[in-house]
Each structure stands twice: as C-alpha cells, then as structure tokens.
Enzyme design. Structure first.
Site, PDB file in Angstrom:
ATOM      1  N   SER A  11       0.910  -1.486   0.114  1.00  0.00           N
ATOM      2  CA  SER A  11      -0.040   0.089  -0.184  1.00  0.00           C
ATOM      3  C   SER A  11       0.735   1.228   0.248  1.00  0.00           C
ATOM      4  CB  SER A  11      -0.932  -0.520   1.247  1.00  0.00           C
ATOM      5  OG  SER A  11      -0.632  -0.334   2.919  1.00  0.00           O
ATOM      6  N   GLU A  13       1.588   5.376   0.611  1.00  0.00           N
ATOM      7  CA  GLU A  13       1.132   7.009   1.795  1.00  0.00           C
ATOM      8  C   GLU A  13       1.318   7.951   0.652  1.00  0.00           C
ATOM      9  OE1 GLU A  13       0.973   6.507   5.570  1.00  0.00           O
ATOM     10  OE2 GLU A  13       1.799   8.495   5.753  1.00  0.00           O
ATOM     11  N   ALA A  47       0.069  17.039   8.386  1.00  0.00           N
ATOM     12  CA  ALA A  47       1.285  17.233   8.553  1.00  0.00           C
ATOM     13  C   ALA A  47       1.517  18.569   7.425  1.00  0.00           C
ATOM     14  CB  ALA A  47       2.032  16.290   7.767  1.00  0.00           C
ATOM     15  N   GLY A 103      -2.697  12.395  16.945  1.00  0.00           N
ATOM     16  CA  GLY A 103      -2.130  13.562  16.390  1.00  0.00           C
ATOM     17  C   GLY A 103      -1.236  13.923  16.653  1.00  0.00           C
ATOM     18  N   ASP A 104      -0.435  15.205  16.385  1.00  0.00           N
ATOM     19  CA  ASP A 104       0.109  15.596  17.247  1.00  0.00           C
ATOM     20  C   ASP A 104      -0.207  17.371  17.777  1.00  0.00           C
ATOM     21  OD1 ASP A 104       2.154  14.232  18.135  1.00  0.00           O
ATOM     22  OD2 ASP A 104       2.877  14.053  15.198  1.00  0.00           O
ATOM     23  N   TYR A 140       4.416   1.609  16.763  1.00  0.00           N
ATOM     24  CA  TYR A 140       5.583   2.125  17.226  1.00  0.00           C
ATOM     25  C   TYR A 140       7.034   1.262  17.418  1.00  0.00           C
ATOM     26  CZ  TYR A 140       2.686   6.205  16.605  1.00  0.00           C
ATOM     27  OH  TYR A 140       2.373   7.542  15.640  1.00  0.00           O
ATOM     28  N   PHE A 211      13.783  14.460  10.179  1.00  0.00           N
ATOM     29  CA  PHE A 211      11.932  13.305   9.878  1.00  0.00           C
ATOM     30  C   PHE A 211      12.372  12.569  11.084  1.00  0.00           C
ATOM     31  CE2 PHE A 211       8.994  12.507   7.146  1.00  0.00           C
ATOM     32  CZ  PHE A 211       8.347  14.260   6.283  1.00  0.00           C
ATOM     33  N   HIS A 261       4.018  -0.940   4.167  1.00  0.00           N
ATOM     34  CA  HIS A 261       3.147  -0.278   3.679  1.00  0.00           C
ATOM     35  C   HIS A 261       3.595   1.250   3.369  1.00  0.00           C
ATOM     36  CE1 HIS A 261      -0.230   3.719   3.762  1.00  0.00           C
ATOM     37  NE2 HIS A 261       0.538   3.508   4.433  1.00  0.00           N
TER      38      HIS A 261
HETATM   39  P1  FAD Z   1      -1.760   7.527  20.468  1.00  0.00           P
HETATM   40  O1  FAD Z   1      -2.243   6.283  19.932  1.00  0.00           O
HETATM   41  O2  FAD Z   1      -3.004   8.219  21.173  1.00  0.00           O
HETATM   42  O3  FAD Z   1      -0.717   6.917  21.307  1.00  0.00           O
HETATM   43  C1  FAD Z   1       0.141   8.957  22.020  1.00  0.00           C
HETATM   44  C2  FAD Z   1       1.217   8.325  22.193  1.00  0.00           C
HETATM   45  O4  FAD Z   1       0.193   8.451  24.036  1.00  0.00           O
HETATM   46  C3  FAD Z   1       1.599   7.171  22.758  1.00  0.00           C
HETATM   47  O5  FAD Z   1       3.179   7.936  23.384  1.00  0.00           O
HETATM   48  C4  FAD Z   1       1.321   6.402  23.456  1.00  0.00           C
HETATM   49  O6  FAD Z   1       1.300   5.102  24.341  1.00  0.00           O
HETATM   50  C5  FAD Z   1      -0.240   7.208  24.577  1.00  0.00           C
HETATM   51  N1  FAD Z   1      -0.540   6.240  24.932  1.00  0.00           N
HETATM   52  C6  FAD Z   1      -1.918   6.341  23.841  1.00  0.00           C
HETATM   53  N2  FAD Z   1      -2.973   5.759  24.371  1.00  0.00           N
HETATM   54  C7  FAD Z   1      -2.892   6.210  25.672  1.00  0.00           C
HETATM   55  C8  FAD Z   1      -4.370   6.120  26.736  1.00  0.00           C
HETATM   56  N3  FAD Z   1      -4.959   5.784  26.933  1.00  0.00           N
HETATM   57  N4  FAD Z   1      -3.842   6.730  28.571  1.00  0.00           N
HETATM   58  C9  FAD Z   1      -2.450   7.253  28.247  1.00  0.00           C
HETATM   59  N5  FAD Z   1      -1.165   7.234  27.236  1.00  0.00           N
HETATM   60  C10 FAD Z   1      -1.648   6.457  26.126  1.00  0.00           C
HETATM   61  N6  FAD Z   1       0.308  13.292  11.840  1.00  0.00           N
HETATM   62  C11 FAD Z   1      -0.545  13.512  11.407  1.00  0.00           C
HETATM   63  O7  FAD Z   1      -0.459  14.306  11.572  1.00  0.00           O
HETATM   64  N7  FAD Z   1      -0.284  13.290  10.456  1.00  0.00           N
HETATM   65  C12 FAD Z   1      -1.134  12.297   9.900  1.00  0.00           C
HETATM   66  O8  FAD Z   1      -1.387  12.368   8.742  1.00  0.00           O
HETATM   67  C13 FAD Z   1      -0.306  11.050   9.726  1.00  0.00           C
HETATM   68  N8  FAD Z   1       0.026   9.876   9.751  1.00  0.00           N
HETATM   69  C14 FAD Z   1       0.278   8.730  10.495  1.00  0.00           C
HETATM   70  C15 FAD Z   1       0.355   7.424  10.255  1.00  0.00           C
HETATM   71  C16 FAD Z   1       1.401   6.512  11.026  1.00  0.00           C
HETATM   72  C17 FAD Z   1       1.315   5.143   9.330  1.00  0.00           C
HETATM   73  C18 FAD Z   1       2.107   6.720  11.494  1.00  0.00           C
HETATM   74  C19 FAD Z   1       3.107   5.586  12.300  1.00  0.00           C
HETATM   75  C20 FAD Z   1       1.986   8.274  12.332  1.00  0.00           C
HETATM   76  C21 FAD Z   1       1.367   9.385  11.470  1.00  0.00           C
HETATM   77  N9  FAD Z   1       1.882  10.185  12.338  1.00  0.00           N
HETATM   78  C22 FAD Z   1       0.519  11.494  12.114  1.00  0.00           C
HETATM   79  C23 FAD Z   1       1.418  10.496  13.464  1.00  0.00           C
HETATM   80  C24 FAD Z   1       1.461  10.633  14.582  1.00  0.00           C
HETATM   81  O9  FAD Z   1      -0.206  11.621  15.246  1.00  0.00           O
HETATM   82  C25 FAD Z   1       1.645  11.233  16.267  1.00  0.00           C
HETATM   83  O10 FAD Z   1       3.101  10.173  16.287  1.00  0.00           O
HETATM   84  C26 FAD Z   1       1.109  11.269  16.934  1.00  0.00           C
HETATM   85  O11 FAD Z   1       1.964  11.766  18.527  1.00  0.00           O
HETATM   86  C27 FAD Z   1       0.908  10.070  17.900  1.00  0.00           C
HETATM   87  O12 FAD Z   1      -0.551   9.454  17.207  1.00  0.00           O
HETATM   88  P2  FAD Z   1      -1.304   8.017  17.078  1.00  0.00           P
HETATM   89  O13 FAD Z   1      -2.819   7.517  16.900  1.00  0.00           O
HETATM   90  O14 FAD Z   1      -0.194   7.306  17.317  1.00  0.00           O
HETATM   91  O15 FAD Z   1      -1.820   8.288  19.006  1.00  0.00           O
END
Ligand code: FAD
Length: 280
Positions: A11, A13, A47, A103-104, A140, A211, A261
């Site tokens: 796939s 991206e 992003a 997201g961030d 991760y 990056f 991917h």
């Molecule tokens: P989560 O899964 O919520 O995790 C974030 C942090 O919080 C981790 O340290 C985790 O251990 C902790 N955590 C999770 N759940 C809990 C909980 N319930 N209680 C306490 N702690 C918790 N960013 C963008 O801005 N746009 C994109 O399109 C984008 N696409 C991406 C695609 C992929 C495949 C990947 C791997 C990353 C992408 N990112 C993107 C980056 C991503 O948004 C960041 O890495 C962000 O910081 C974390 O998102 P997440 O969904 O992994 O968060």
C-alpha cells in the site's frame, strides 16, 4: 486478498500537495503506483499544515484510480461534533477506510479537544458508525517519542487495537528486529490483527535525518555513516538507499510481515525500485 492485488500486499501513502504543480504530479504518481495493484492508498492530514478539507480533496482525486483510498484523521484539538460531521462526509463520499490517529498539537495551540488518545478516537468511530469503516491505527516499533518505555507503549497500542481497529501501520524503522520484537510483544497482549511495516525509502539524507529525529525513528550508525560519506551525490544515496531498504523489506516479508506500507513522499520511482527488487 483479491486476485487482482499485488501478491506482497503493498500500500502507498501520499500527502496533500501545496501547489497546482504538486497536485498534477500526484495524479501521475497515483497512476504509476495504481498499476502495481496496491491494497489501498492513504492520504495524510495535518502534516505541513494541511487541513482536513485538503485531505478530502486529495482522497477524492486519488480514489478516482479505483483503488480504495483511506484518509488519515486525527482527534487532538477536535470536538466530537466536528469529528461526527467529518465521518458523515466521508461516508457520503463513499470512503470505507480510515487511518485513525491522535495526531500532535501544533505548539502554542490551546484546547486538546474531547478525545485525548487514538484509542478514544477508534471507540468514537465505532460508536458513531458501527462497522462501516475499516480502521488502521499507528504502531511504533522503536517506541512513540512520548512513551515512557516500549512496554507501556505496546500496552497503549493494544488498547487501541481492542477498541476496534482492523489493522496497524508502523512508523518507519531500519532495523527489522525492532519490528519483530514489537509484533511479539503485541501478540503476547492478545493483539491478533495485522501489523503492517511502514517503509521509508532513502532518497535525501538531510531530510531523512531531520524527519527521523522528530518522529523517533533510528537511523543505524552504519547507514548514517555511509549516507554522510556520499555528500551531495544523490545518485549514490539513492542506490545505497534502494539496496538497504529492499533488503529490509525482504527480511520483513521472509519473517512473516503481512504486507508493506510505503511512505511515498509523493514520488513513485524510489518505491517502485524497491518493490521491483522483492521476491513475490
Ligand atoms: P496514540 O496511540 O494516542 O499514542 C500517543 C502517545 O500516547 C503514545 O506515547 C502512547 O503510548 C500514549 N497513549 C496512547 N493511549 C494512551 C492512553 N489511553 N493513556 C495514556 N497514554 C496513552 N500525524 C499527522 O499529523 N498526520 C498524519 O496523517 C499522520 N499519519 C501517521 C501515520 C502513521 C502510520 C504513523 C505511524 C504516524 C502518523 N502520524 C501522523 C503521526 C502521529 O500523529 C503522531 O505520532 C502522534 O504523536 C501520535 O498519534 P497516535 O495515533 O499514534 O497516538
């Protein structure tokens, strides 16, 4: 797997381009990559300051290829009502797959929003839309930068898989064992869904280093040293990068990875060179 699909389950991206020229180029890239019969395309959100409207626009354009196209969607900074509207719009537009992320927060921005973590977003999507969407989440292998340690991060990862995700896509990495270790830990916590390695081609050392620092992906010293030695010689960087990443992909597939991917950065040639090196 459909009989029309590439046998390795690949796939691709994309990110929403900023310019008209970028959009035109993406259509060519889309067509070149669609010819390889990927499982799906995905389009990032946020992003580089892209808005959800831009992601939607690019999802529409990319899905004209006939390949399933998944928008990325993040919950941080959003209210449930906004997310509900967005899900309704995607449903209306025929979208059936999503990449669900926390997201961030852009620095200096105010409210976190109503959903704090990706597991809450997955739960919300399931509550609002049942089984309509196939949901992918992020993984991760080298630990999310904010996680205190890998075990805690895998626990949090398992939580979002249990909330109803269909699969996961990993952050990129260059050490195959980091992936296998992560998969073992997730399986030990009961995660059964596919965990697809995210693959970053190596084409530009400076950008890759920047990056990687930001997202917590490690470039092993031997790769870093070799890339540094090439200076501005982009052909040498590309040749070495293709070799290193093709071997990584082959090891992952041989070790049981259920697909690959590719982070295309909207370029076809670097990923196609890798795909063509892989044994089907
Ligand atoms: P989560 O899964 O919520 O995790 C974030 C942090 O919080 C981790 O340290 C985790 O251990 C902790 N955590 C999770 N759940 C809990 C909980 N319930 N209680 C306490 N702690 C918790 N960013 C963008 O801005 N746009 C994109 O399109 C984008 N696409 C991406 C695609 C992929 C495949 C990947 C791997 C990353 C992408 N990112 C993107 C980056 C991503 O948004 C960041 O890495 C962000 O910081 C974390 O998102 P997440 O969904 O992994 O968060």
């Amino acid at each position: 797997m459909s009989s029309h699909e590439h046998p390795l389950g690949i796939s691709f991206e994309f990110f929403p381009p900023n310019t008209d020229a970028g959009r035109d180029k993406l259509i060519h890239v889309r067509d070149e990559l669609a010819a390889r019969k990927p499982r799906f395309f995905s389009v990032t959100y946020g992003a580089g300051g892209s808005t959800q409207a831009r992601t939607r626009e690019v999802v529409r354009a990319v899905s004209e290829s006939g390949i399933t196209t998944a928008p990325h969607l993040s919950c941080i900074g959003s209210e449930k009502a906004q997310l509900r509207d967005l899900l309704a719009q995607y449903r209306e537009e025929g979208v059936e797959s999503l990449v669900a992320l926390r997201g961030d927060m852009p620095s200096g921005m105010g409210s976190i929003g109503e959903l704090r973590y990706a597991n809450e977003l997955v739960e919300f999507i399931r509550t609002e839309t049942g089984d309509h969407f196939d949901i992918a989440v992020a993984a991760y292998p080298e630990s999310h930068p904010q996680a205190p340690n890998l075990d805690k991060d895998v626990e949090n990862f398992a939580r979002k898989m249990k909330a109803g995700a269909n699969m996961a896509i990993t952050q990129y990495f260059f050490t195959a064992d980091a992936y296998f270790n992560f998969v073992d830990k997730a399986r030990a916590l009961g995660v059964k869904q596919p965990i697809i390695p995210g693959i970053m081609p190596i084409t530009n050392y400076t950008k890759l280093a920047r990056f990687s620092d930001a997202c917590g992906a490690e470039i092993p010293r031997w790769i870093r040293k070799q890339l540094e030695s090439y200076g501005d010689d982009s052909e040498a960087i590309a040749a070495f990068g293709t070799d290193v990443v093709s071997r990584l992909c082959q090891r992952l597939l041989d070790g049981g990875a259920p697909g690959l991917h590719f982070y295309t950065l909207n370029q076809a040639a670097p990923v196609l060179k890798i795909v063509d090196n892989l044994a089907g």
